[in-house]
Design a protein around this motif. Structure first.
Motif, PDB file in Angstrom:
ATOM      1  N   SER A 183      30.727 -56.932   2.648  1.00  0.00           N
ATOM      2  CA  SER A 183      29.902 -55.291   1.873  1.00  0.00           C
ATOM      3  C   SER A 183      28.667 -54.841   2.748  1.00  0.00           C
ATOM      4  O   SER A 183      28.608 -53.576   2.779  1.00  0.00           O
ATOM      5  CB  SER A 183      30.807 -55.208   0.515  1.00  0.00           C
ATOM      6  OG  SER A 183      32.080 -55.478   0.459  1.00  0.00           O
ATOM      7  N   GLN A 193      36.494 -54.759  11.245  1.00  0.00           N
ATOM      8  CA  GLN A 193      36.187 -54.910  10.662  1.00  0.00           C
ATOM      9  C   GLN A 193      34.356 -55.206  10.094  1.00  0.00           C
ATOM     10  O   GLN A 193      34.409 -55.066   8.898  1.00  0.00           O
ATOM     11  CB  GLN A 193      36.773 -57.176  11.007  1.00  0.00           C
ATOM     12  CG  GLN A 193      35.675 -57.272  10.399  1.00  0.00           C
ATOM     13  CD  GLN A 193      35.460 -59.721  11.104  1.00  0.00           C
ATOM     14  OE1 GLN A 193      35.778 -59.533  12.004  1.00  0.00           O
ATOM     15  NE2 GLN A 193      34.614 -59.774  10.310  1.00  0.00           N
ATOM     16  N   HIS A 200      34.602 -56.414   5.917  1.00  0.00           N
ATOM     17  CA  HIS A 200      35.761 -57.230   5.942  1.00  0.00           C
ATOM     18  C   HIS A 200      34.613 -58.846   6.249  1.00  0.00           C
ATOM     19  O   HIS A 200      34.066 -58.860   7.480  1.00  0.00           O
ATOM     20  CB  HIS A 200      37.196 -57.303   6.354  1.00  0.00           C
ATOM     21  CG  HIS A 200      37.564 -56.839   5.442  1.00  0.00           C
ATOM     22  ND1 HIS A 200      38.904 -56.147   6.948  1.00  0.00           N
ATOM     23  CD2 HIS A 200      38.238 -56.071   4.573  1.00  0.00           C
ATOM     24  CE1 HIS A 200      39.834 -55.202   5.462  1.00  0.00           C
ATOM     25  NE2 HIS A 200      38.750 -55.712   4.440  1.00  0.00           N
ATOM     26  N   THR A 252      41.223 -61.288   7.663  1.00  0.00           N
ATOM     27  CA  THR A 252      41.710 -60.101   6.746  1.00  0.00           C
ATOM     28  C   THR A 252      42.087 -58.542   7.219  1.00  0.00           C
ATOM     29  O   THR A 252      42.879 -58.481   6.971  1.00  0.00           O
ATOM     30  CB  THR A 252      40.650 -60.299   5.872  1.00  0.00           C
ATOM     31  OG1 THR A 252      40.240 -61.216   5.211  1.00  0.00           O
ATOM     32  CG2 THR A 252      41.138 -59.464   4.481  1.00  0.00           C
ATOM     33  N   THR A 253      41.233 -58.605   8.651  1.00  0.00           N
ATOM     34  CA  THR A 253      41.790 -57.133   9.096  1.00  0.00           C
ATOM     35  C   THR A 253      42.924 -56.941   9.448  1.00  0.00           C
ATOM     36  O   THR A 253      43.936 -56.195   8.815  1.00  0.00           O
ATOM     37  CB  THR A 253      40.564 -56.801   9.712  1.00  0.00           C
ATOM     38  OG1 THR A 253      38.677 -57.100   8.929  1.00  0.00           O
ATOM     39  CG2 THR A 253      40.407 -55.401   9.749  1.00  0.00           C
TER      40      THR A 253
END
Length: 383
Positions: free
Chosen positions: A254, A346, A351, A356-357
């Motif tokens: 992040s 992403q 992420h 996940t994306t």
């Protein structure tokens, strides 16, 4: 060498034999460990001590002490949160884990030994959650957190198998999030611009970068690189019982730099001009923390206050009601629909991995696949 002593006892002979012997030192702390047992005869007492020492040696080889064998679910969760999860999770996420366990798990099985848990007990626990009409997503969340704690217990040697393995639990599902169209987002911004420049700029920033609420409220002017058209995300604003403070973003990934366009840079410059005017008006009480978004006196904006203002402008604009966090989903969806690669999205969202994306925005990527297929079909049809 063992030490034997005759002690008083409430039996026919009126006494018993107490045997004390040195056990192996604790393999972790190095402290001495004495073993004491009682029996009617010296031989029986010695045999009990020898048996206890033998079991202690076995447990040491497995890496599990007697205190670990008797570990309760409550004790496991405390250790897991302290030793592992507080170093992995964002502070607010960790508190959510702890609160959920205290509310839903501890009252039911807090004093149960981890080693005594079995599939039937845990299946009943999950079934009872279902009977309370809790949302499937919340039940999935509870079971996922609990599964992680049991996995830690397995790695530590407290148990050999995760007892949730064979329990029928809610499985991860594809969840769709409400988002705005380009036109709806623009209509909201047009409405906000007429009444609240600060709120307009907050939403413009979230909408055009995909940052989280805590990240946008923690932005400092030093994070905005006007020359290179970049915004640096390296902190998040937290507000709880202890007041305002900054914390690290949700995950390591992040912490990121986001490229931005001219429209957002223009919005930020306009807001900076108004903020400078506020500083002059309230110069005697204005506290300058270099924050981009503040109250009129320079204090951080209370997250719920911002959400309240956001909802008010939604009503004024007459656009579909969404959460502030859904601006992040709106940003990602529009990025993908505009042709931006999944990898770029992403990176913008922060992420940890592209899966996940892809999982969150599968519905969008499927539409993209159809468009790509049609573009290819149109291209080859001209041959």
């Amino acid at each position: 060498m063992s030490y034997l002593k005759k002690v008083d006892a409430k039996n026919k002979q009126g006494y018993a034999w107490k045997c004390t012997s040195e056990g192996p030192r604790d393999p972790i702390t190095g402290k001495r460990r004495q073993v004491t047992r009682r029996a009617l005869t010296k031989k029986e007492a010695q045999a009990k001590v020898d048996e206890a020492i033998e079991e202690m040696i076995k447990q040491d080889k497995r890496g599990v002490g007697s205190d670990m064998q008797d570990m309760t679910v409550r004790q496991l969760l405390i250790q897991w949160f302290d030793l592992v999860m507080k170093h992995r999770l964002k502070e607010t996420t960790l508190k959510s884990y702890i609160n959920t366990m205290q509310r839903r798990v501890i009252p039911v099985m807090g004093d149960v030994r981890v080693a005594a848990l079995n599939t039937i007990f845990l299946q009943n626990f999950i079934n009872n959650l279902n009977s309370e009409d809790l949302s499937p997503r919340y039940i999935e969340y509870i079971s996922t957190v609990l599964y992680g704690a049991f996995e830690a217990a397995r790695k530590w040697g407290v148990i050999e198998v995760n007892p949730l393995n064979d329990v029928e639990r809610p499985r991860p599902r594809q969840v769709s999030f409400p988002t705005w169209t380009r036109e709806e987002a623009q209509h909201f911004l047009n409405t906000a611009l007429l009444s609240n420049l600060r709120m307009y700029t907050v939403v413009s920033t979230a909408f055009k970068t995909g940052v989280r609420r805590g990240e946008v409220l923690a932005l400092k002017w030093s994070d905005v690189d006007f020359e290179n058209a970049e915004i640096n995300i390296e902190r998040s604003l937290v507000y709880d019982k202890e007041g305002f403070r900054f914390s690290k973003p949700k995950t390591k990934s992040s912490v990121r730099k986001i490229k931005v366009g001219d429209s957002l840079l223009t919005d930020l410059k306009r807001w900076k001009g108004q903020q400078n005017e506020l500083k002059m008006i309230h110069r005697k009480i204005f506290v300058d923390h270099d924050l981009v978004f503040t109250t009129e006196t320079g204090k951080p904006i209370y997250p719920r206050t911002m959400t309240h203002m956001f909802n008010q402008i939604i009503k004024e604009a007459g656009v579909p009601k969404i959460r502030f966090h859904d601006l992040r989903h709106t940003h990602a969806t529009l990025c993908l629909e505009s042709g931006m690669s999944l990898k770029d999205v992403q990176d913008r969202l922060g992420h940890g991995n592209i899966q996940t994306t892809g999982n969150v925005y599968a519905h969008v990527t499927n539409n993209m696949k159809e468009k790509s297929t049609q573009l290819f079909e149109d291209y080859i049809s001209k041959i």
